[in-house]
Design a protein around this motif. Sequence first.
Motif, PDB file in Angstrom:
ATOM      1  N   GLY A   1     -13.776   4.938   3.413  1.00 49.33           N
ATOM      2  CA  GLY A   1     -13.996   3.504   3.569  1.00 49.33           C
ATOM      3  C   GLY A   1     -13.819   2.694   2.311  1.00 49.33           C
ATOM      4  O   GLY A   1     -14.225   1.526   2.250  1.00 49.33           O
ATOM      5  N   GLY A   2     -13.229   3.271   1.267  1.00 48.21           N
ATOM      6  CA  GLY A   2     -13.093   2.579  -0.008  1.00 48.21           C
ATOM      7  C   GLY A   2     -12.099   1.432   0.038  1.00 48.21           C
ATOM      8  O   GLY A   2     -11.246   1.342   0.934  1.00 48.21           O
ATOM      9  N   LEU A   3     -12.182   0.550  -0.954  1.00 48.98           N
ATOM     10  CA  LEU A   3     -11.317  -0.623  -1.020  1.00 48.98           C
ATOM     11  C   LEU A   3      -9.907  -0.303  -1.502  1.00 48.98           C
ATOM     12  O   LEU A   3      -8.971  -1.048  -1.241  1.00 48.98           O
ATOM     13  CB  LEU A   3     -11.945  -1.676  -1.940  1.00 48.98           C
ATOM     14  CG  LEU A   3     -13.282  -2.260  -1.464  1.00 48.98           C
ATOM     15  CD1 LEU A   3     -13.866  -3.156  -2.548  1.00 48.98           C
ATOM     16  CD2 LEU A   3     -13.099  -3.039  -0.170  1.00 48.98           C
ATOM     17  N   GLY A   4      -9.755   0.782  -2.252  1.00 48.88           N
ATOM     18  CA  GLY A   4      -8.430   1.156  -2.729  1.00 48.88           C
ATOM     19  C   GLY A   4      -7.841   0.171  -3.720  1.00 48.88           C
ATOM     20  O   GLY A   4      -6.623  -0.046  -3.746  1.00 48.88           O
ATOM     21  N   THR A   5      -8.680  -0.405  -4.572  1.00 52.84           N
ATOM     22  CA  THR A   5      -8.199  -1.443  -5.491  1.00 52.84           C
ATOM     23  C   THR A   5      -7.200  -0.904  -6.514  1.00 52.84           C
ATOM     24  O   THR A   5      -6.307  -1.634  -6.952  1.00 52.84           O
ATOM     25  CB  THR A   5      -9.388  -2.082  -6.233  1.00 52.84           C
ATOM     26  OG1 THR A   5     -10.169  -1.052  -6.858  1.00 52.84           O
ATOM     27  CG2 THR A   5     -10.276  -2.848  -5.265  1.00 52.84           C
ATOM     28  N   ARG A   6      -7.326   0.372  -6.896  1.00 56.24           N
ATOM     29  CA  ARG A   6      -6.431   0.917  -7.919  1.00 56.24           C
ATOM     30  C   ARG A   6      -5.038   1.241  -7.392  1.00 56.24           C
ATOM     31  O   ARG A   6      -4.131   1.531  -8.173  1.00 56.24           O
ATOM     32  CB  ARG A   6      -7.063   2.156  -8.565  1.00 56.24           C
ATOM     33  CG  ARG A   6      -8.323   1.858  -9.369  1.00 56.24           C
ATOM     34  CD  ARG A   6      -8.878   3.118  -9.995  1.00 56.24           C
ATOM     35  NE  ARG A   6      -9.337   4.062  -8.973  1.00 56.24           N
ATOM     36  CZ  ARG A   6      -9.712   5.319  -9.221  1.00 56.24           C
ATOM     37  NH1 ARG A   6      -9.653   5.790 -10.465  1.00 56.24           N
ATOM     38  NH2 ARG A   6     -10.119   6.106  -8.242  1.00 56.24           N
ATOM     39  N   VAL A   7      -4.875   1.216  -6.070  1.00 59.13           N
ATOM     40  CA  VAL A   7      -3.543   1.444  -5.488  1.00 59.13           C
ATOM     41  C   VAL A   7      -3.104   0.239  -4.650  1.00 59.13           C
ATOM     42  O   VAL A   7      -2.278   0.371  -3.752  1.00 59.13           O
ATOM     43  CB  VAL A   7      -3.515   2.738  -4.632  1.00 59.13           C
ATOM     44  CG1 VAL A   7      -3.610   3.961  -5.510  1.00 59.13           C
ATOM     45  CG2 VAL A   7      -4.628   2.731  -3.583  1.00 59.13           C
ATOM     46  N   GLU A   8      -3.651  -0.920  -4.978  1.00 61.65           N
ATOM     47  CA  GLU A   8      -3.346  -2.116  -4.187  1.00 61.65           C
ATOM     48  C   GLU A   8      -1.877  -2.516  -4.280  1.00 61.65           C
ATOM     49  O   GLU A   8      -1.334  -3.140  -3.375  1.00 61.65           O
ATOM     50  CB  GLU A   8      -4.239  -3.277  -4.611  1.00 61.65           C
ATOM     51  CG  GLU A   8      -4.272  -4.404  -3.591  1.00 61.65           C
ATOM     52  CD  GLU A   8      -5.439  -5.348  -3.789  1.00 61.65           C
ATOM     53  OE1 GLU A   8      -5.696  -6.152  -2.870  1.00 61.65           O
ATOM     54  OE2 GLU A   8      -6.092  -5.294  -4.851  1.00 61.65           O
ATOM     55  N   THR A   9      -1.222  -2.138  -5.380  1.00 66.03           N
ATOM     56  CA  THR A   9       0.213  -2.427  -5.476  1.00 66.03           C
ATOM     57  C   THR A   9       1.005  -1.660  -4.419  1.00 66.03           C
ATOM     58  O   THR A   9       2.112  -2.062  -4.051  1.00 66.03           O
ATOM     59  CB  THR A   9       0.756  -2.054  -6.870  1.00 66.03           C
ATOM     60  OG1 THR A   9       0.458  -0.673  -7.145  1.00 66.03           O
ATOM     61  CG2 THR A   9       0.125  -2.926  -7.939  1.00 66.03           C
ATOM     62  N   LEU A  10       0.436  -0.563  -3.913  1.00 72.34           N
ATOM     63  CA  LEU A  10       1.093   0.234  -2.876  1.00 72.34           C
ATOM     64  C   LEU A  10       0.632  -0.162  -1.472  1.00 72.34           C
ATOM     65  O   LEU A  10       1.421  -0.121  -0.525  1.00 72.34           O
ATOM     66  CB  LEU A  10       0.820   1.721  -3.105  1.00 72.34           C
ATOM     67  CG  LEU A  10       1.284   2.300  -4.443  1.00 72.34           C
ATOM     68  CD1 LEU A  10       0.913   3.773  -4.541  1.00 72.34           C
ATOM     69  CD2 LEU A  10       2.781   2.130  -4.625  1.00 72.34           C
ATOM     70  N   THR A  11      -0.638  -0.510  -1.335  1.00 71.93           N
ATOM     71  CA  THR A  11      -1.158  -0.885  -0.018  1.00 71.93           C
ATOM     72  C   THR A  11      -0.820  -2.320   0.343  1.00 71.93           C
ATOM     73  O   THR A  11      -0.875  -2.695   1.517  1.00 71.93           O
ATOM     74  CB  THR A  11      -2.688  -0.712   0.039  1.00 71.93           C
ATOM     75  OG1 THR A  11      -3.299  -1.646  -0.877  1.00 71.93           O
ATOM     76  CG2 THR A  11      -3.096   0.705  -0.308  1.00 71.93           C
ATOM     77  N   GLY A  12      -0.497  -3.129  -0.673  1.00 74.56           N
ATOM     78  CA  GLY A  12      -0.227  -4.537  -0.424  1.00 74.56           C
ATOM     79  C   GLY A  12      -1.443  -5.306   0.036  1.00 74.56           C
ATOM     80  O   GLY A  12      -1.328  -6.412   0.565  1.00 74.56           O
ATOM     81  N   GLY A  13      -2.625  -4.714  -0.174  1.00 74.26           N
ATOM     82  CA  GLY A  13      -3.846  -5.363   0.275  1.00 74.26           C
ATOM     83  C   GLY A  13      -4.019  -5.342   1.781  1.00 74.26           C
ATOM     84  O   GLY A  13      -4.910  -6.003   2.319  1.00 74.26           O
ATOM     85  N   VAL A  14      -3.184  -4.589   2.475  1.00 68.31           N
ATOM     86  CA  VAL A  14      -3.216  -4.562   3.943  1.00 68.31           C
ATOM     87  C   VAL A  14      -3.404  -3.138   4.476  1.00 68.31           C
ATOM     88  O   VAL A  14      -4.252  -2.882   5.328  1.00 68.31           O
ATOM     89  CB  VAL A  14      -1.922  -5.178   4.527  1.00 68.31           C
ATOM     90  CG1 VAL A  14      -1.933  -5.075   6.050  1.00 68.31           C
ATOM     91  CG2 VAL A  14      -1.762  -6.614   4.077  1.00 68.31           C
ATOM     92  N   LEU A  15      -2.606  -2.205   3.971  1.00 69.87           N
ATOM     93  CA  LEU A  15      -2.641  -0.833   4.475  1.00 69.87           C
ATOM     94  C   LEU A  15      -3.868  -0.093   3.946  1.00 69.87           C
ATOM     95  O   LEU A  15      -4.144  -0.125   2.753  1.00 69.87           O
ATOM     96  CB  LEU A  15      -1.377  -0.097   4.034  1.00 69.87           C
ATOM     97  CG  LEU A  15      -1.135   1.307   4.600  1.00 69.87           C
ATOM     98  CD1 LEU A  15      -0.809   1.215   6.083  1.00 69.87           C
ATOM     99  CD2 LEU A  15      -0.010   1.991   3.844  1.00 69.87           C
ATOM    100  N   PRO A  16      -4.635   0.577   4.800  1.00 68.87           N
ATOM    101  CA  PRO A  16      -5.745   1.386   4.301  1.00 68.87           C
ATOM    102  C   PRO A  16      -5.223   2.511   3.403  1.00 68.87           C
ATOM    103  O   PRO A  16      -4.159   3.085   3.663  1.00 68.87           O
ATOM    104  CB  PRO A  16      -6.370   1.973   5.575  1.00 68.87           C
ATOM    105  CG  PRO A  16      -5.869   1.118   6.689  1.00 68.87           C
ATOM    106  CD  PRO A  16      -4.533   0.609   6.266  1.00 68.87           C
ATOM    107  N   LYS A  17      -5.974   2.841   2.362  1.00 65.07           N
ATOM    108  CA  LYS A  17      -5.530   3.880   1.435  1.00 65.07           C
ATOM    109  C   LYS A  17      -5.265   5.200   2.151  1.00 65.07           C
ATOM    110  O   LYS A  17      -4.316   5.921   1.807  1.00 65.07           O
ATOM    111  CB  LYS A  17      -6.576   4.074   0.326  1.00 65.07           C
ATOM    112  CG  LYS A  17      -6.194   5.128  -0.701  1.00 65.07           C
ATOM    113  CD  LYS A  17      -7.064   5.077  -1.951  1.00 65.07           C
ATOM    114  CE  LYS A  17      -8.521   5.362  -1.677  1.00 65.07           C
ATOM    115  NZ  LYS A  17      -9.299   5.511  -2.926  1.00 65.07           N
ATOM    116  N   ALA A  18      -6.079   5.524   3.130  1.00 63.13           N
ATOM    117  CA  ALA A  18      -5.922   6.796   3.846  1.00 63.13           C
ATOM    118  C   ALA A  18      -4.594   6.900   4.582  1.00 63.13           C
ATOM    119  O   ALA A  18      -4.150   7.995   4.918  1.00 63.13           O
ATOM    120  CB  ALA A  18      -7.072   6.996   4.832  1.00 63.13           C
TER     121      ALA A  18
END
Length: 235
Positions: A9-26
């Motif tokens: 359930g994490g925010l994934g802030t350190r990979v936000e360039t990959l998630t685009g702020g939309v895709l869940p890190k998982a």
Amino acid sequence: MLPVVVLAGGLGTRVETLTGGVLPKALLPVAGRPFVDHKLEQLRHEGVSSVVLLVGHRAQPIVEHVGDGSRYGMAVRCVEDGPVLLGTGGAVRAALDSLPDAFWVTYGDTLLDAPMEDIEARFLADDVDGLMTVLHNRDRWQPSNVTIDGKRVVAYSKGDPPGTHEHIDYGLLLFRRDVFAALPEGRPFDLADALRPLVSARRLGAYVVTTRFRDIGTVEALAETEAELRRRPAT
């Protein structure tokens, strides 16, 4: 095998360039597949048949992708944090009513290589309330944060100066249910808040593993994990 709680359930802030702020890190693609597929299939390979997937930030796409777990050959139940993110410890506490007297906890952004059957047997035979798998790291891959004495964790602290600890939390733990039942429900707290009292009371067992973990917590780590998975033979 005891059920496994997977924190996803994490925010994934350190990979936000990959998630685009939309895709869940998982759901980040790694070696051609969403990372959660690799995570769940590794657990199945270790003999796990029941998973409780704790989701929070951008939960719905994960829930829809994983479904009931039948595609992985296991039973998966997703539990959402709700409107307030509860942290790694608070999320486990919120799911406690549906968990048995003992269970595993692991992180949804790591791939681990550990003999879970043997670790579980050690835990159930020992007089402890929790067990932490640890890697003899010596600050090699990430800062070490654990000191052990035989079969017990005697210190656990993040952010200490280099050289303070020789081992690192491997991200694969076992708990008695009572550990979380004693903590407040509905409030955010970190998993470390459940671990520290066990360390102080020498009630946290230690199991040393030898294989490096892989993760997708940062862009660099994800690239290394991608390369490692592509090197492995197809199964």
